[in-house]
Motif scaffolding. Structure first.
Motif, PDB file in Angstrom:
ATOM      1  N   LYS A 106       0.920  -1.333   0.227  1.00  0.00           N
ATOM      2  CA  LYS A 106      -0.118   0.041  -0.029  1.00  0.00           C
ATOM      3  C   LYS A 106       0.884   1.265   0.132  1.00  0.00           C
ATOM      4  CE  LYS A 106      -4.292  -1.881   0.581  1.00  0.00           C
ATOM      5  NZ  LYS A 106      -5.195  -1.663  -0.448  1.00  0.00           N
ATOM      6  N   HIS A 107       2.019   1.174   0.744  1.00  0.00           N
ATOM      7  CA  HIS A 107       2.664   2.591   1.037  1.00  0.00           C
ATOM      8  C   HIS A 107       3.671   2.833  -0.363  1.00  0.00           C
ATOM      9  CE1 HIS A 107       4.686   5.797   2.965  1.00  0.00           C
ATOM     10  NE2 HIS A 107       5.923   5.320   2.382  1.00  0.00           N
ATOM     11  N   MET A 108       4.037   1.807  -0.941  1.00  0.00           N
ATOM     12  CA  MET A 108       4.468   1.841  -2.243  1.00  0.00           C
ATOM     13  C   MET A 108       3.887   2.546  -3.710  1.00  0.00           C
ATOM     14  SD  MET A 108       7.794   1.248  -1.978  1.00  0.00           S
ATOM     15  CE  MET A 108       7.472   1.679  -0.108  1.00  0.00           C
ATOM     16  N   ALA A 109       2.623   2.104  -3.360  1.00  0.00           N
ATOM     17  CA  ALA A 109       1.602   2.530  -4.246  1.00  0.00           C
ATOM     18  C   ALA A 109       1.132   4.084  -3.793  1.00  0.00           C
ATOM     19  CB  ALA A 109       0.189   1.897  -4.164  1.00  0.00           C
ATOM     20  N   HIS A 110       1.247   4.423  -2.656  1.00  0.00           N
ATOM     21  CA  HIS A 110       1.107   5.966  -2.437  1.00  0.00           C
ATOM     22  C   HIS A 110       2.062   6.579  -2.693  1.00  0.00           C
ATOM     23  CE1 HIS A 110       0.882   9.504   0.169  1.00  0.00           C
ATOM     24  NE2 HIS A 110       2.123   9.236   0.667  1.00  0.00           N
ATOM     25  N   HIS A 111       3.433   6.065  -2.840  1.00  0.00           N
ATOM     26  CA  HIS A 111       4.365   7.045  -3.349  1.00  0.00           C
ATOM     27  C   HIS A 111       4.131   7.174  -5.000  1.00  0.00           C
ATOM     28  CE1 HIS A 111       7.554   8.227  -0.362  1.00  0.00           C
ATOM     29  NE2 HIS A 111       6.771   7.376   0.403  1.00  0.00           N
ATOM     30  N   ARG A 112       3.634   6.156  -5.554  1.00  0.00           N
ATOM     31  CA  ARG A 112       3.540   6.109  -7.075  1.00  0.00           C
ATOM     32  C   ARG A 112       2.626   7.048  -7.446  1.00  0.00           C
ATOM     33  NH1 ARG A 112       4.538   0.410  -6.426  1.00  0.00           N
ATOM     34  NH2 ARG A 112       2.232   0.091  -6.879  1.00  0.00           N
ATOM     35  N   HIS A 113       1.581   6.987  -6.621  1.00  0.00           N
ATOM     36  CA  HIS A 113       0.358   7.798  -7.062  1.00  0.00           C
ATOM     37  C   HIS A 113      -0.183   8.964  -6.057  1.00  0.00           C
ATOM     38  CE1 HIS A 113       0.078   4.572 -10.085  1.00  0.00           C
ATOM     39  NE2 HIS A 113       0.117   3.591  -9.071  1.00  0.00           N
ATOM     40  N   ALA A 114       0.797   9.445  -5.404  1.00  0.00           N
ATOM     41  CA  ALA A 114       0.461  10.553  -4.280  1.00  0.00           C
ATOM     42  C   ALA A 114      -0.654  11.463  -4.789  1.00  0.00           C
ATOM     43  CB  ALA A 114       1.627  11.112  -3.912  1.00  0.00           C
ATOM     44  N   GLY A 115      -1.645  11.697  -3.981  1.00  0.00           N
ATOM     45  CA  GLY A 115      -2.543  12.768  -4.209  1.00  0.00           C
ATOM     46  C   GLY A 115      -3.457  12.309  -5.348  1.00  0.00           C
ATOM     47  N   THR A 116      -3.328  11.111  -5.795  1.00  0.00           N
ATOM     48  CA  THR A 116      -4.383  10.917  -7.041  1.00  0.00           C
ATOM     49  C   THR A 116      -5.678   9.764  -6.499  1.00  0.00           C
ATOM     50  OG1 THR A 116      -3.382   9.125  -7.959  1.00  0.00           O
ATOM     51  CG2 THR A 116      -2.585  11.221  -8.434  1.00  0.00           C
ATOM     52  N   TRP A 130     -11.688  11.159   5.510  1.00  0.00           N
ATOM     53  CA  TRP A 130     -10.348  10.544   5.259  1.00  0.00           C
ATOM     54  C   TRP A 130      -9.847   9.712   6.018  1.00  0.00           C
ATOM     55  CZ3 TRP A 130      -6.814  14.909   2.456  1.00  0.00           C
ATOM     56  CH2 TRP A 130      -5.847  14.387   1.827  1.00  0.00           C
ATOM     57  N   TYR A 131      -9.985   9.939   7.247  1.00  0.00           N
ATOM     58  CA  TYR A 131      -9.316   9.201   8.185  1.00  0.00           C
ATOM     59  C   TYR A 131     -10.076   7.881   8.313  1.00  0.00           C
ATOM     60  CZ  TYR A 131      -8.254   6.999  13.019  1.00  0.00           C
ATOM     61  OH  TYR A 131      -7.656   6.345  13.840  1.00  0.00           O
ATOM     62  N   ALA A 132     -11.544   7.829   8.182  1.00  0.00           N
ATOM     63  CA  ALA A 132     -12.206   6.407   7.958  1.00  0.00           C
ATOM     64  C   ALA A 132     -11.587   5.833   6.752  1.00  0.00           C
ATOM     65  CB  ALA A 132     -13.689   6.767   7.787  1.00  0.00           C
ATOM     66  N   THR A 137      -8.417   1.238   4.911  1.00  0.00           N
ATOM     67  CA  THR A 137      -7.406   0.770   3.939  1.00  0.00           C
ATOM     68  C   THR A 137      -6.341  -0.379   4.675  1.00  0.00           C
ATOM     69  OG1 THR A 137      -7.420   2.692   2.604  1.00  0.00           O
ATOM     70  CG2 THR A 137      -5.446   1.290   2.306  1.00  0.00           C
ATOM     71  N   TYR A 138      -5.979   0.092   5.909  1.00  0.00           N
ATOM     72  CA  TYR A 138      -4.866  -0.479   6.302  1.00  0.00           C
ATOM     73  C   TYR A 138      -5.356  -1.516   7.542  1.00  0.00           C
ATOM     74  CZ  TYR A 138      -1.774   2.743   4.226  1.00  0.00           C
ATOM     75  OH  TYR A 138      -1.158   3.256   3.145  1.00  0.00           O
TER      76      TYR A 138
END
Length: 244
Positions: A106-116, A130-132, A137-138
């Motif tokens: 999940k975290h690597m996906a965050h870096h590849r697609h940050a803010g999308t 957003w917190y929900a 997610t995790y």
């Protein structure tokens, strides 16, 4: 000027020793405070001590997750993927029984697609909504059963002190809020009339270094720098901004 995260393995040996030492210090401090509160603290007799212990465990739990995060980027033990993975899984277990494999994907996906829309950490809308999404997610069924079983087992072992298991569960929950607010929401939240600098869709809060450390181990104050140089460990982020 070379990138701050582009040093060779030999050049990063002092950084490796510092990162391992700081990781060990955070784990040791968490373990000592965890044992002291759950097994020995008389919270009704010392409510102020109990409150301070809760706050301390929350901050140290945040630190456990940050160590796991650095391990995902190979920053705890540069050049040793297996050691990074072992440390990452250990601190995630201590934090809340999370899965290393699930989080790193999940975290690597965050870096590849940050803010999308493809960013698993991104959830436009109110902070609560957003917190929900962040929690969903995790925190899946695996985490539910692992965490629930551990809490029940801990309560059975503690006997009459079973309510003190809250000093493990509550700091983990509060730390998730701290990590989300300072490490995800504020850095990636769109603001009217403000454009992000680049494709990372991230900002740094520019608060003082002590406040940056207290809030989220520099991942709020230096979040954009982290996206630019993901292999840099948390404690080097302030110096990285100055160098870059």
């Amino acid at each position: 000027m070379s990138r701050p995260d582009a040093a060779t393995a030999a050049d990063r040996r002092p950084e490796r020793m510092t990162s391992l030492a700081l990781a060990g210090l955070v784990v040791l401090a968490w373990a000592c405070l965890h044992v002291a509160t759950i097994w020995f603290l008389d919270a009704p007799a010392y409510p102020l001590v109990a409150l301070l212990a809760l706050l301390g465990l929350t901050w140290l739990s945040t630190g456990l997750f940050i160590i796991a995060h650095d391990a995902m980027h190979g920053a705890v033990a540069p050049g040793s993927p297996r050691l990074n993975a072992a440390i990452g899984q250990l601190v995630l277990w201590l934090y809340a029984g999370f899965s290393w494999r699930r989080l790193i994907v999940k975290h690597m996906a965050h870096h590849r697609h940050a803010g999308t829309e493809d960013d698993p950490d991104y959830g436009p809308g109110s902070a609560v909504a957003w917190y929900a999404k962040f929690v969903r997610t995790y925190f899946g069924w695996r985490e539910f059963w692992v965490l629930g079983s551990t809490v029940i087992l801990y309560a059975l072992i503690l006997g009459d002190r079973w309510p003190y298991v809250a000093f493990w569960a509550v700091p983990s929950i509060l730390a998730s809020m701290q990590l989300f607010f300072f490490g995800t929401y504020l850095p990636h939240m769109p603001r009217d009339g403000e454009q992000f600098h680049d494709r990372h869709n991230a900002r740094s809060s520019r608060v003082s270094d002590p406040l940056s450390l207290i809030s989220c181990f520099h991942f709020g104050g230096y979040h954009h720098e982290h996206h630019l140089y993901p292999n840099v460990p948390w404690w080097r982020l302030p110096a990285t901004r100055r160098q870059a």
